[in-house]
Design an enzyme around this catalytic site. Structure first.
Site, PDB file in Angstrom:
ATOM      1  N   TYR A  59       0.829  -1.212   0.000  1.00 11.76           N
ATOM      2  CA  TYR A  59       0.000   0.000   0.000  1.00 11.76           C
ATOM      3  C   TYR A  59       0.864   1.263   0.000  1.00 11.76           C
ATOM      4  CZ  TYR A  59      -3.039   3.792   1.479  1.00 11.76           C
ATOM      5  OH  TYR A  59      -3.681   5.003   1.568  1.00 11.76           O
TER       6      TYR A  59
ATOM      7  N   TYR B 251      -0.889  13.218   6.564  1.00 10.90           N
ATOM      8  CA  TYR B 251      -0.503  12.207   7.559  1.00 10.90           C
ATOM      9  C   TYR B 251       1.003  12.314   7.817  1.00 10.90           C
ATOM     10  CZ  TYR B 251      -4.840   9.299   7.202  1.00 10.90           C
ATOM     11  OH  TYR B 251      -6.110   8.804   7.239  1.00 10.90           O
TER      12      TYR B 251
ATOM     13  N   GLU C  51     -13.803  -0.710   6.478  1.00  8.57           N
ATOM     14  CA  GLU C  51     -13.794   0.599   5.821  1.00  8.57           C
ATOM     15  C   GLU C  51     -15.128   0.725   5.085  1.00  8.57           C
ATOM     16  OE1 GLU C  51     -10.084   1.875   3.961  1.00  8.57           O
ATOM     17  OE2 GLU C  51     -11.229   2.467   2.191  1.00  8.57           O
TER      18      GLU C  51
ATOM     19  N   ARG D 267       1.321   6.642  -6.925  1.00 10.35           N
ATOM     20  CA  ARG D 267       0.220   7.571  -7.201  1.00 10.35           C
ATOM     21  C   ARG D 267       0.681   9.013  -7.022  1.00 10.35           C
ATOM     22  NH1 ARG D 267      -5.128   7.026  -3.533  1.00 10.35           N
ATOM     23  NH2 ARG D 267      -3.513   7.029  -1.946  1.00 10.35           N
TER      24      ARG D 267
ATOM     25  N   ARG E 107     -11.417  13.527   1.566  1.00  9.17           N
ATOM     26  CA  ARG E 107     -12.394  12.719   2.309  1.00  9.17           C
ATOM     27  C   ARG E 107     -13.715  12.595   1.565  1.00  9.17           C
ATOM     28  NH1 ARG E 107      -9.335   9.726   5.602  1.00  9.17           N
ATOM     29  NH2 ARG E 107      -7.891  11.046   6.760  1.00  9.17           N
TER      30      ARG E 107
HETATM   31  C1  3EB Z   1      -7.592   6.362   5.661  1.00  9.35           C
HETATM   32  O1  3EB Z   1      -8.467   7.121   6.045  1.00  9.35           O
HETATM   33  C2  3EB Z   1      -8.049   4.959   5.341  1.00  9.35           C
HETATM   34  O2  3EB Z   1      -5.228   5.655  -0.304  1.00  9.35           O
HETATM   35  O3  3EB Z   1      -6.848   6.246  -1.642  1.00  9.35           O
HETATM   36  C3  3EB Z   1      -9.249   5.420   2.619  1.00  9.35           C
HETATM   37  C4  3EB Z   1      -9.638   5.936   1.383  1.00  9.35           C
HETATM   38  C5  3EB Z   1      -7.930   5.030   2.813  1.00  9.35           C
HETATM   39  C6  3EB Z   1      -8.708   6.068   0.348  1.00  9.35           C
HETATM   40  C7  3EB Z   1      -6.427   5.863  -0.543  1.00  9.35           C
HETATM   41  C8  3EB Z   1      -7.022   5.171   1.767  1.00  9.35           C
HETATM   42  C9  3EB Z   1      -7.391   5.687   0.547  1.00  9.35           C
HETATM   43  O4  3EB Z   1      -6.399   6.683   5.563  1.00  9.35           O
HETATM   44  C10 3EB Z   1      -7.484   4.431   4.095  1.00  9.35           C
END
Ligand code: 3EB
Length: 317
Positions: A135, A194, A307, A142, A207
């Site tokens: 991941y 992050y 999720e 990406r 989001r």
């Molecule tokens: C998170 O909130 C959970 O890498 O495109 C959620 C939606 C998550 C999209 C992405 C990752 C992705 O970090 C993981």
């Protein structure tokens, strides 16, 4: 925009109907087929329909292939998909970068500049240690593509990224010609901010993204998990993770639209099949009118059990 189909032997008939942009097939294979508009994603449905139909407008779709991508268009909406063959998944970072670059080449060729939703499904998402985890390498690829395309964090669209138990990877997206709005969750740090501990490149997504399409305001909620700030909550506890995830979606939606339709096209991704009953119960309580598909999938952090993603319509109060 989305409709679910309980059982169907063959998406070909659906794809011939006017207004059917694409059909997402929840089935074990994850590879391109010659049936344009059919998107097999390699995920197994635990409960709910085997197909999700993406509908838009009243016209028949136009379809084609270009640069190893399949495109489908109705009016001002494009659905675009590309697959990464099994062998290339051994180098998921470089394969992802190349896949995003070819998707954006096709977007440009077809005149669709505004991506509003992306889905990423890949094998072995939690394999590899530390920064080598699949991941995290996917995120690096990406982000490299987005850097090359000069896409800024405030332009990142809503997305989901999950692991399946199939071979090969798929990336598919929806785009239009006019800009939408991207939204963040006050309870969660923006994923693109992050801290370093989650990998060399932060995950590049919003989001949620909202868009006016066919005169209606559509809201696309990204894959959402039990993360507050940047930290995973309640590892090992499915009931708590469901509760926090559902609350995250509520808070996110409240910031996007005061009133909205019941959730549509809900996908609940579960790491373990034995959590199905708990997830069904939580969803029935929180969103009794939602259309939900439960899918077996690996979540991108090894300590996440669930999720949830969804779409809905904003309504005028
Ligand atoms: C998170 O909130 C959970 O890498 O495109 C959620 C939606 C998550 C999209 C992405 C990752 C992705 O970090 C993981």
């Amino acid at each position: 925009m989305f409709a679910q189909v309980l059982s169907h032997n063959d998406p070909t008939a659906l794809l011939a109907e006017p207004g059917v942009l694409a059909v997402v097939s929840f089935e074990p294979r994850c590879e391109a087929t010659t049936t344009l508009g059919n998107i097999p994603v390699g995920l197994n449905a635990l409960s709910g329909p085997a197909y999700e139909v993406i509908r838009y407008g009243q016209s028949p779709a136009k379809r084609g292939t270009l640069h190893d991508c399949q495109w489908n268009e109705i009016d001002d909406v494009l659905c675009l998909s590309t697959w990464i063959p099994e062998a290339e998944c051994d180098h998921i970072g470089t394969a992802t970068e190349a896949a995003y670059l070819r998707l954006y080449r096709v977007l440009e060729a077809r005149g669709f500049s505004q991506v509003f939703r992306i889905w990423n499904y890949m094998p072995n998402i939690n394999s590899g240690e530390g920064d080598s985890e699949e991941y995290k390498q996917f995120c690096v690829g990406r982000q490299r593509a987005f850097d090359a395309l000069a896409l800024e964090p405030q332009d990142f669209p809503a997305a989901s990224a999950l692991g399946h138990h199939s071979r090969g990877a798929v990336i598919y997206l929806l785009a239009t010609r006019h800009a939408g709005q991207h939204h963040e969750n006050p309870l969660q740090q923006s994923a693109y901010e992050y801290p370093r501990e989650y990998g060399p490149s932060s995950p590049s997504f919003a989001r949620a993204t909202s868009m006016t399409l066919g005169g209606e305001k559509q809201i696309f909620i990204s894959g959402t998990a039990a993360i507050l700030g940047h930290a995973t909550q309640s590892p090992g506890d499915i009931d708590e993770q469901l509760k926090i995830t559902i609350a995250n979606i509520d808070t996110l939606l409240a910031g996007v639209a005061a009133v909205h339709s019941p959730l549509q096209a809900v996908r609940v991704y579960l790491r373990h099949e034995y959590h199905l009953a708990a997830a069904q119960e939580a969803m029935a309580l929180a969103h009794p009118h939602a259309e939900v598909t439960f899918l077996l999938a690996d979540i991108c952090r090894a300590n996440l059990l669930v999720e949830i993603e969804a779409a809905c319509l904003a309504q005028s109060p």
